[in-house]
Scaffold this motif. Sequence first.
Motif, PDB file in Angstrom:
ATOM      1  N   GLY A  82     -60.832  41.081 -35.169  1.00  0.00           N
ATOM      2  CA  GLY A  82     -59.404  40.328 -35.853  1.00  0.00           C
ATOM      3  C   GLY A  82     -58.932  38.907 -35.329  1.00  0.00           C
ATOM      4  N   GLN A  83     -60.003  38.074 -34.633  1.00  0.00           N
ATOM      5  CA  GLN A  83     -59.079  37.493 -34.338  1.00  0.00           C
ATOM      6  C   GLN A  83     -60.390  35.989 -33.652  1.00  0.00           C
ATOM      7  OE1 GLN A  83     -56.567  37.503 -30.561  1.00  0.00           O
ATOM      8  NE2 GLN A  83     -55.210  38.069 -31.230  1.00  0.00           N
ATOM      9  N   SER A  84     -59.989  35.023 -34.564  1.00  0.00           N
ATOM     10  CA  SER A  84     -61.259  34.239 -33.944  1.00  0.00           C
ATOM     11  C   SER A  84     -60.347  32.770 -32.883  1.00  0.00           C
ATOM     12  CB  SER A  84     -61.085  32.990 -35.015  1.00  0.00           C
ATOM     13  OG  SER A  84     -60.326  32.701 -35.287  1.00  0.00           O
ATOM     14  N   THR A  85     -60.968  32.048 -32.081  1.00  0.00           N
ATOM     15  CA  THR A  85     -60.593  31.403 -31.125  1.00  0.00           C
ATOM     16  C   THR A  85     -61.006  29.707 -31.147  1.00  0.00           C
ATOM     17  OG1 THR A  85     -61.524  32.152 -29.226  1.00  0.00           O
ATOM     18  CG2 THR A  85     -60.450  33.243 -29.991  1.00  0.00           C
ATOM     19  N   ASN A  86     -60.576  29.067 -30.958  1.00  0.00           N
ATOM     20  CA  ASN A  86     -60.921  27.506 -30.695  1.00  0.00           C
ATOM     21  C   ASN A  86     -62.668  27.421 -29.909  1.00  0.00           C
ATOM     22  OD1 ASN A  86     -59.753  27.944 -28.354  1.00  0.00           O
ATOM     23  ND2 ASN A  86     -59.709  25.606 -28.489  1.00  0.00           N
ATOM     24  N   THR A  87     -63.212  28.478 -28.799  1.00  0.00           N
ATOM     25  CA  THR A  87     -63.569  28.054 -27.910  1.00  0.00           C
ATOM     26  C   THR A  87     -64.094  29.596 -28.038  1.00  0.00           C
ATOM     27  OG1 THR A  87     -62.379  29.516 -26.335  1.00  0.00           O
ATOM     28  CG2 THR A  87     -62.573  27.506 -25.792  1.00  0.00           C
ATOM     29  N   ASP A  89     -64.297  33.049 -27.010  1.00  0.00           N
ATOM     30  CA  ASP A  89     -64.123  33.883 -26.097  1.00  0.00           C
ATOM     31  C   ASP A  89     -62.727  34.064 -25.730  1.00  0.00           C
ATOM     32  OD1 ASP A  89     -63.515  31.772 -24.682  1.00  0.00           O
ATOM     33  OD2 ASP A  89     -65.311  31.695 -23.839  1.00  0.00           O
ATOM     34  N   ALA A  90     -62.210  34.512 -25.334  1.00  0.00           N
ATOM     35  CA  ALA A  90     -60.603  34.974 -24.491  1.00  0.00           C
ATOM     36  C   ALA A  90     -60.196  33.597 -24.355  1.00  0.00           C
ATOM     37  CB  ALA A  90     -61.370  36.345 -23.729  1.00  0.00           C
ATOM     38  N   GLU A  91     -61.028  32.163 -23.807  1.00  0.00           N
ATOM     39  CA  GLU A  91     -60.010  31.819 -22.915  1.00  0.00           C
ATOM     40  C   GLU A  91     -59.528  30.507 -23.459  1.00  0.00           C
ATOM     41  OE1 GLU A  91     -59.888  31.438 -19.073  1.00  0.00           O
ATOM     42  OE2 GLU A  91     -60.860  33.753 -20.059  1.00  0.00           O
ATOM     43  N   GLY A  92     -59.449  30.780 -24.893  1.00  0.00           N
ATOM     44  CA  GLY A  92     -58.891  29.717 -25.609  1.00  0.00           C
ATOM     45  C   GLY A  92     -57.925  30.205 -26.161  1.00  0.00           C
ATOM     46  N   GLU A  93     -58.048  29.309 -27.523  1.00  0.00           N
ATOM     47  CA  GLU A  93     -56.433  29.444 -28.583  1.00  0.00           C
ATOM     48  C   GLU A  93     -56.311  30.388 -29.745  1.00  0.00           C
ATOM     49  OE1 GLU A  93     -53.896  26.353 -31.157  1.00  0.00           O
ATOM     50  OE2 GLU A  93     -54.772  25.749 -29.207  1.00  0.00           O
ATOM     51  N   VAL A  94     -55.836  31.264 -30.121  1.00  0.00           N
ATOM     52  CA  VAL A  94     -55.853  31.472 -30.970  1.00  0.00           C
ATOM     53  C   VAL A  94     -55.734  30.668 -32.168  1.00  0.00           C
ATOM     54  CG1 VAL A  94     -55.274  33.779 -32.150  1.00  0.00           C
ATOM     55  CG2 VAL A  94     -55.300  34.201 -30.840  1.00  0.00           C
ATOM     56  N   PHE A 125     -66.955  24.056 -27.968  1.00  0.00           N
ATOM     57  CA  PHE A 125     -66.718  24.372 -27.018  1.00  0.00           C
ATOM     58  C   PHE A 125     -68.166  24.770 -25.742  1.00  0.00           C
ATOM     59  CE2 PHE A 125     -62.388  23.865 -27.377  1.00  0.00           C
ATOM     60  CZ  PHE A 125     -61.693  22.815 -26.517  1.00  0.00           C
ATOM     61  N   SER A 126     -69.317  24.155 -25.735  1.00  0.00           N
ATOM     62  CA  SER A 126     -70.409  24.042 -25.143  1.00  0.00           C
ATOM     63  C   SER A 126     -70.592  22.489 -24.649  1.00  0.00           C
ATOM     64  CB  SER A 126     -71.920  24.883 -26.037  1.00  0.00           C
ATOM     65  OG  SER A 126     -71.734  23.075 -27.380  1.00  0.00           O
ATOM     66  N   ALA A 127     -72.589  22.535 -24.253  1.00  0.00           N
ATOM     67  CA  ALA A 127     -72.529  21.010 -23.812  1.00  0.00           C
ATOM     68  C   ALA A 127     -73.714  20.711 -24.363  1.00  0.00           C
ATOM     69  CB  ALA A 127     -73.054  21.727 -22.215  1.00  0.00           C
ATOM     70  N   VAL A 128     -73.474  20.746 -25.687  1.00  0.00           N
ATOM     71  CA  VAL A 128     -74.892  19.857 -26.291  1.00  0.00           C
ATOM     72  C   VAL A 128     -74.184  18.854 -26.448  1.00  0.00           C
ATOM     73  CG1 VAL A 128     -75.357  19.992 -29.717  1.00  0.00           C
ATOM     74  CG2 VAL A 128     -74.918  22.019 -28.224  1.00  0.00           C
ATOM     75  N   LYS A 129     -74.880  17.933 -26.633  1.00  0.00           N
ATOM     76  CA  LYS A 129     -74.876  16.405 -26.430  1.00  0.00           C
ATOM     77  C   LYS A 129     -74.029  15.503 -28.004  1.00  0.00           C
ATOM     78  CE  LYS A 129     -76.606  14.636 -22.250  1.00  0.00           C
ATOM     79  NZ  LYS A 129     -76.902  13.640 -21.502  1.00  0.00           N
ATOM     80  N   ILE A 130     -73.425  15.391 -28.683  1.00  0.00           N
ATOM     81  CA  ILE A 130     -72.670  14.970 -29.743  1.00  0.00           C
ATOM     82  C   ILE A 130     -73.127  13.756 -29.513  1.00  0.00           C
ATOM     83  CG2 ILE A 130     -71.601  14.622 -31.534  1.00  0.00           C
ATOM     84  CD1 ILE A 130     -72.982  17.254 -31.432  1.00  0.00           C
ATOM     85  N   ASP A 131     -73.907  12.428 -29.664  1.00  0.00           N
ATOM     86  CA  ASP A 131     -74.191  10.967 -29.857  1.00  0.00           C
ATOM     87  C   ASP A 131     -74.012  11.160 -28.173  1.00  0.00           C
ATOM     88  OD1 ASP A 131     -74.473  10.592 -32.543  1.00  0.00           O
ATOM     89  OD2 ASP A 131     -72.353  10.799 -33.137  1.00  0.00           O
ATOM     90  N   GLY A 132     -74.782  11.090 -27.386  1.00  0.00           N
ATOM     91  CA  GLY A 132     -74.782  11.655 -25.629  1.00  0.00           C
ATOM     92  C   GLY A 132     -73.336  11.796 -25.386  1.00  0.00           C
ATOM     93  N   ARG A 140     -62.275  19.182 -26.659  1.00  0.00           N
ATOM     94  CA  ARG A 140     -61.259  18.643 -25.234  1.00  0.00           C
ATOM     95  C   ARG A 140     -59.858  17.917 -25.776  1.00  0.00           C
ATOM     96  NH1 ARG A 140     -63.612  20.105 -19.893  1.00  0.00           N
ATOM     97  NH2 ARG A 140     -63.516  22.402 -19.896  1.00  0.00           N
ATOM     98  N   ALA A 141     -60.959  16.886 -26.531  1.00  0.00           N
ATOM     99  CA  ALA A 141     -59.963  15.073 -26.813  1.00  0.00           C
ATOM    100  C   ALA A 141     -59.762  15.438 -28.562  1.00  0.00           C
ATOM    101  CB  ALA A 141     -60.702  14.466 -26.852  1.00  0.00           C
ATOM    102  N   ASP A 142     -59.804  17.024 -29.224  1.00  0.00           N
ATOM    103  CA  ASP A 142     -58.988  17.129 -29.916  1.00  0.00           C
ATOM    104  C   ASP A 142     -60.173  16.005 -31.085  1.00  0.00           C
ATOM    105  OD1 ASP A 142     -57.758  19.546 -29.937  1.00  0.00           O
ATOM    106  OD2 ASP A 142     -55.922  17.925 -29.162  1.00  0.00           O
ATOM    107  N   GLU A 143     -60.921  15.787 -31.128  1.00  0.00           N
ATOM    108  CA  GLU A 143     -61.700  14.659 -32.022  1.00  0.00           C
ATOM    109  C   GLU A 143     -62.546  15.681 -33.007  1.00  0.00           C
ATOM    110  OE1 GLU A 143     -64.280  11.702 -30.697  1.00  0.00           O
ATOM    111  OE2 GLU A 143     -62.856  11.236 -28.375  1.00  0.00           O
ATOM    112  N   ALA A 144     -63.111  14.885 -34.136  1.00  0.00           N
ATOM    113  CA  ALA A 144     -63.141  16.048 -35.541  1.00  0.00           C
ATOM    114  C   ALA A 144     -65.387  15.676 -34.841  1.00  0.00           C
ATOM    115  CB  ALA A 144     -63.376  15.492 -37.042  1.00  0.00           C
ATOM    116  N   PHE A 145     -65.771  16.972 -35.013  1.00  0.00           N
ATOM    117  CA  PHE A 145     -67.520  16.123 -35.390  1.00  0.00           C
ATOM    118  C   PHE A 145     -67.803  17.618 -35.760  1.00  0.00           C
ATOM    119  CE2 PHE A 145     -65.742  18.160 -31.639  1.00  0.00           C
ATOM    120  CZ  PHE A 145     -67.187  18.856 -31.289  1.00  0.00           C
TER     121      PHE A 145
END
Length: 302
Positions: A82-87, A89-94, A125-132, A140-145
Amino acid sequence: MARRKKGREVHGWLVVDKPAGITSTSVVNKVRWALNAQKAGHAGTLDPEATGVLAVALGEATKTVPYITDALKSYRFSVRLGQSTNTDDAEGEVLSESDSRPTDAEIEAALPQFVGDIMQVPPKFSAVKIDGERAYKLARADEAFEIASRPLFVDELTLIERVDADHVILEMVCGKGGYVRAIARDLGEVLGCFGHVQWLRRNWSGPWDAEDGITVDTIDKLAKTEALDAYIRPVEEGLSDLEEVRCTPEGAVRLKNGNPGMVYPADGVEYGDEVWASFEGKPLAVGRYMGGELHPSRVFNL
């Protein structure tokens, strides 16, 4: 003149039952400090709020980390429907909510879509690398990717319990690189109700069960004592998915120098198989078995 490394030469595995609220890197650093070990690393990150098996490799055992990383792992986790979050998991914003709730039958009917060889998009919100750059830093910086999907093998995904209308407990057995948070997110999308992970526990990883792991409290209590050394497991436990062959005395000398060496015949080992070789009860090398010889890819200095 080379600088001498600080600490003791400690070789083997310390299997930790990681608690919630601590990063995997922090656990490794604690283990290294408690054992005064020169070298340590882990085989498979757990999120800070996740619990369960975190296998810490010490010294020469770090050479076997890829074999534990590649091994199957089991996770038990709760999905909040019933809920999605930005992370995811339960630590994120609904982000989104829904009043829709699937039946048990609908959940079980959806699970086979996530079994076998699947493609999965890791959480932002993972350790995957995007362009390094790490994805979580960009998030966290609210960048689109966008994160590209990647292959994952899921051996099993089972509904264990329907706790209530909003919560289900699932169990998954999968290969390397899997994100449980992504499973919860995608299952919620398929069911049309959204979803995220409420809690997560790694039950087992390769040859090790969480119940057999040492707690962080015990590590603190036994730090810098011989009693903690008793919990160290042999290097070769990290090679449990490979067959063992035994070196001849002459072969051991050659393998120690990184050259192909003769080994005794072993049942179930065929030409070209990746195996590990032992001599006088200690692991000596990992490599390919070819015509009675082991051609080493990794040599242990024990």
